[in-house]
Design an enzyme around this catalytic site. Structure first.
Site, PDB file in Angstrom:
ATOM      1  CG  ASN A  57       0.024  -0.297   2.527  1.00 34.28           C
ATOM      2  OD1 ASN A  57       1.530  -0.105   2.992  1.00 34.28           O
ATOM      3  ND2 ASN A  57      -0.844  -0.091   3.276  1.00 34.28           N
ATOM      4  CB  ILE A  58       0.176   4.756  -0.175  1.00 37.08           C
ATOM      5  CG1 ILE A  58      -1.328   4.712   0.741  1.00 37.08           C
ATOM      6  CG2 ILE A  58      -0.270   4.674  -1.553  1.00 37.08           C
ATOM      7  CD1 ILE A  58      -1.899   6.327   1.294  1.00 37.08           C
ATOM      8  CB  CYS A 115      -5.744  -1.186  -5.425  1.00 39.45           C
ATOM      9  SG  CYS A 115      -5.746   0.737  -5.755  1.00 39.45           S
ATOM     10  CB  SER A 116      -7.757  -0.490  -0.935  1.00 41.41           C
ATOM     11  OG  SER A 116      -6.627  -1.630  -0.790  1.00 41.41           O
ATOM     12  N   GLY A 118      -8.222   2.272  -5.466  1.00 38.32           N
ATOM     13  CA  GLY A 118      -8.466   2.454  -7.365  1.00 38.32           C
ATOM     14  C   GLY A 118      -7.932   3.908  -7.718  1.00 38.32           C
ATOM     15  CD1 TRP A 119      -5.887   6.712  -4.710  1.00 30.79           C
ATOM     16  CD2 TRP A 119      -8.626   6.965  -5.005  1.00 30.79           C
ATOM     17  NE1 TRP A 119      -7.268   6.887  -3.560  1.00 30.79           N
ATOM     18  CE2 TRP A 119      -8.455   7.570  -3.649  1.00 30.79           C
ATOM     19  CE3 TRP A 119     -10.112   7.874  -5.122  1.00 30.79           C
ATOM     20  CZ2 TRP A 119      -9.623   6.982  -2.621  1.00 30.79           C
ATOM     21  CZ3 TRP A 119     -11.204   7.534  -4.322  1.00 30.79           C
ATOM     22  CH2 TRP A 119     -10.559   7.418  -3.042  1.00 30.79           C
ATOM     23  CG  ASP A 120      -2.941   5.692  -4.044  1.00 29.89           C
ATOM     24  OD1 ASP A 120      -2.597   6.993  -5.089  1.00 29.89           O
ATOM     25  OD2 ASP A 120      -3.482   5.291  -3.099  1.00 29.89           O
ATOM     26  NE  ARG A 161      -2.181   8.525  -2.421  1.00 29.09           N
ATOM     27  CZ  ARG A 161      -3.521   8.545  -1.547  1.00 29.09           C
ATOM     28  NH1 ARG A 161      -3.205   9.794  -0.288  1.00 29.09           N
ATOM     29  NH2 ARG A 161      -4.089   7.865  -1.901  1.00 29.09           N
TER      30      ARG A 161
END
Length: 556
Positions: A57-58, A115-116, A118-120, A161
């Site tokens: 993850n991020i 993904c969780s 949808g934008w990363d 981000r």
């Protein structure tokens, strides 16, 4: 969701299955389900294949970048510390996931990536997959369209981000939303440009300038957290666009890749860690300013590219000249073919016939009887043909052959000689030939009457060899001496048959009727004949005394 995926699956006529790629790991998906999230169940979705890409993850990405920043500030134990950051491991997973998605799409199957949120991680995978699939996205214009569609309009949170203007980015904890997602994606693009140098129209300077202005906030492309916020704040009319700035001619010359060649096939990168390289010109730009302008390898590469570009232009000019010359030759060839076709039509219509030859009657021919009794005709041109072939040939063809075989230039001497050999014999010549033949027949009869008959007795065997009388000179008209023995004259009927079979009648043959040949035959008949041919051990015929001695010895 089930009905939506079912309609997506039916919309693709090339494949009946749909592939779902979840950028998370299976453990993270189960943990999100416990918090109220979810994941797909392959038993519920019809003809569905689920794959986990295991991308962190991020927060994990931010921690890795912090370690990398610390390593660049104090480069001790460089290789081991670089491995401990895990940066190359994450980039390798991103490239591997994009390669899997591109391979499935290239086979004609439908793909769903999520993904969780949808934008990363989702735009990272989809944008890299399109770079591998579509050659348009590897151009300068296509790359700008790709960023706008997959990042800006897909509402990536650039403000949170990138943490522009926010303190404590490098010391942030789990509650912070800052993460180097876009920087990591640009690093993956740089890795692709290294492995496929000729497939991308832009170079490394283009990526460096792009990352510079992502953080500079001079342009409105990467402001706010979504596309809706940019529309509400009217960012497009209040700020400049980064793409307009980079599209200037002076900037395009700097960003253009001199060795760019369009590559239409699917790119399959090497996703292993050993194939990845550390991006010195970006991560060490503040610590080693001397590498910012480029190292020796890049300078040599640019010089070599410029040299090959010049050679390519020269070859292109030569190719254009050859193409123009080939075009002129093709036009000339067509003109010659057209002229040849017209000439063939003219020849086919006129047959090249001589008007005088068509008006005159058929050329005369002289018939002569050879040894085997076949009826032949001798054409005035000198070539003997059979009667059947002569009757089948057409007068127009004979006339055309006569016209074509005539030389263009002939001397008067050659013309007179040809006339002498080709014209038919006159009556005087035929009478002279008959007189010569009768005289030679009388002389042969007189010589046969004077010669004594062969003595009786036993004759020696010839052992397969011809008798002595048959080996005499056949061209001798008279015997060499009165005592020479002559061949016994056969019966009258046999001699006539023999003469009709082998003799050549001067009246029927043009060759023996010529005056010059008749005079040559008379001269040969007046000269003495050749001596008799004898076998080994025999004596040649001599005088009458020698003949009597031989007769006496035979009687004794």
């Amino acid at each position: 969701d089930e009905k939506l995926l079912q309609e997506i699956r039916r919309a693709n006529p090339n494949s009946s299955a749909i592939h779902i790629f979840d950028c998370r790991s299976s453990m993270a998906a189960m943990a999100n389900r416990a918090k109220g999230g979810g994941t797909e169940n392959s038993e519920v979705y019809e003809q569905c294949e689920l794959t986990y890409l295991n991308i962190p993850n991020i927060h994990t990405m931010r921690t890795s970048l912090v370690k990398l920043h610390t390593l660049c500030c104090s480069p001790r134990y460089w290789l081991s510390s670089l491995e401990n950051t895990g940066w190359f491991s994450y980039i390798s997973k991103l490239l591997e996931g994009a390669d899997q998605v591109a391979s499935v799409v290239n086979k004609g199957c439908s793909v769903l990536v999520h993904c969780s949120d949808g934008w990363d991680r989702t735009p990272q995978i989809t944008a890299l997959a399109q770079l591998l699939l579509d050659p348009y996205t590897r151009t300068i214009e296509g790359f700008q369209v790709l960023i706008e569609s997959e990042w800006c309009e897909f509402s990536h949170k650039f403000n949170e981000r990138l943490a522009v203007g926010i303190e404590g980015f490098w010391e942030g904890g789990e509650n912070h939303e800052c993460s180097p997602v876009f920087i990591q994606w640009i690093d993956c693009v740089w890795q692709l440009t290294r492995q496929f140098r000729q497939a991308f129209e832009f170079n490394e300077r283009y990526l460096l300038r792009l990352l510079l202005h992502v953080y500079s906030a001079r342009f409105g492309n990467f402001l706010c957290n979504s596309y809706r916020e940019r529309l509400e704040r009217n960012i497009a009319n209040q700020t400049l666009s980064l793409w307009s700035y980079m599209a200037k001619p002076e900037n395009l010359a700097e960003f253009y890749n001199p060795i760019y060649r369009p590559h239409k096939k699917l790119l399959r990168p090497d996703c292993s860690i050993r194939a990845l390289r550390f991006w010195n010109r970006y991560y060490l730009r503040h610590y080693s300013p001397d590498i910012t302008d480029g190292n020796l390898e890049d300078i040599l590469l640019v010089d070599a590219c410029n040299e090959w570009t010049l050679k390519y232009q020269l070859l292109a000019d030569q190719q254009s000249k050859l193409e123009r010359r080939n075009k002129r030759l093709e036009e000339r060839k067509k003109r010659l073919q057209e002229e040849n076709r017209k000439l063939k039509e003219i020849l086919k219509g006129s047959q090249l016939t001589d008007p005088t030859a068509e008006a005159d009657p058929e050329p005369s021919s002289t018939t002569w009887t050879p040894r085997r009794g076949r009826s032949h005709t001798v054409h005035p041109s000198g070539s003997p043909v059979t009667a059947q072939r002569r009757s089948e040939s057409k007068p127009q063809r004979i006339a055309s052959t006569k016209v074509e075989s005539k030389p263009a230039h002939r001397s008067p001497g050659v013309e007179s000689l040809l006339d002498q050999f080709t014209r038919p014999p006159s009556a005087e010549q035929v009478a002279a030939a008959v007189a010569v033949e009768s005289v030679s027949a009388e002389e042969s009869a007189v010589a046969a009457a004077r010669s004594p008959p062969p003595p009786p007795g036993r004759r020696r065997p010839h052992h397969g060899r011809a008798p002595r009388e048959e080996l005499r000179d056949p061209y001798a008209a008279t015997p060499a001496s009165p005592s020479a023995r002559a061949v016994p004259e056969p019966e009258h009927e046999a001699s006539q048959d023999h003469q009709s079979e082998f003799s050549l009648d001067p009246e029927q043959d043009l060759f023996f009727s010529h005056p010059s040949l008749q005079s040559a035959l008379q001269d040969a008949s007046q000269q003495p004949s050749l001596p008799d041919l004898t076998f080994a051990g025999e004596q040649p015929p001599g005088t009458e005394q020698q003949h009597e001695q031989r007769e006496h010895s035979r009687e004794r």
